[in-house]
Design a protein around this motif. Sequence first.
Motif, PDB file in Angstrom:
ATOM      1  N   ILE A  92      86.561  44.377 -25.856  1.00  0.00           N
ATOM      2  CA  ILE A  92      86.533  43.698 -24.562  1.00  0.00           C
ATOM      3  C   ILE A  92      85.094  43.513 -24.098  1.00  0.00           C
ATOM      4  O   ILE A  92      84.706  42.445 -23.627  1.00  0.00           O
ATOM      5  CB  ILE A  92      87.360  44.484 -23.527  1.00  0.00           C
ATOM      6  N   ILE A 128      94.208  41.710 -23.817  1.00  0.00           N
ATOM      7  CA  ILE A 128      93.481  40.488 -23.476  1.00  0.00           C
ATOM      8  C   ILE A 128      94.431  39.305 -23.568  1.00  0.00           C
ATOM      9  O   ILE A 128      95.342  39.285 -24.394  1.00  0.00           O
ATOM     10  CB  ILE A 128      92.239  40.276 -24.366  1.00  0.00           C
ATOM     11  N   TYR A 153      99.593  38.378 -24.396  1.00  0.00           N
ATOM     12  CA  TYR A 153      98.579  39.424 -24.303  1.00  0.00           C
ATOM     13  C   TYR A 153      98.578  40.227 -25.592  1.00  0.00           C
ATOM     14  O   TYR A 153      99.627  40.535 -26.147  1.00  0.00           O
ATOM     15  CB  TYR A 153      98.864  40.368 -23.131  1.00  0.00           C
ATOM     16  N   TYR A 178      94.484  48.407 -22.612  1.00  0.00           N
ATOM     17  CA  TYR A 178      93.865  47.138 -22.237  1.00  0.00           C
ATOM     18  C   TYR A 178      94.422  46.053 -23.143  1.00  0.00           C
ATOM     19  O   TYR A 178      94.492  46.216 -24.358  1.00  0.00           O
ATOM     20  CB  TYR A 178      92.347  47.201 -22.403  1.00  0.00           C
ATOM     21  N   VAL A 235      91.716  40.336 -18.723  1.00  0.00           N
ATOM     22  CA  VAL A 235      92.136  41.634 -19.244  1.00  0.00           C
ATOM     23  C   VAL A 235      93.268  42.159 -18.374  1.00  0.00           C
ATOM     24  O   VAL A 235      93.172  42.161 -17.145  1.00  0.00           O
ATOM     25  CB  VAL A 235      90.967  42.650 -19.232  1.00  0.00           C
TER      26      VAL A 235
END
Length: 85
Positions: A31, A13, A23, A11, A4
């Motif tokens: 998450i 991932i 990302y 946020y 993360v």
Amino acid sequence: MLTVLIDEYDYLILIPSESEPVYRKAELSRILQLAKQTKGDSNGIRVRIQRRDNSRASAEHQLTNELQRAGIGNDAIYMASEFVP
């Protein structure tokens, strides 16, 4: 292992890719769901947290607190000390 990236209050991932890291923005609930499904590496690390230099401490605390509330302890979380460009 789930990676993360914290960018300000967002946020993201890490999506596995053969080239540059990719990302995608994700909600905290997503998450947590993915983290619960992650088995972890040989050291037991299930979630790796990376930060940009503009990441907010409140976002970091919220993420780690919610992970712990979901049953993922500090020993299964790794926060990198270096910033991601």
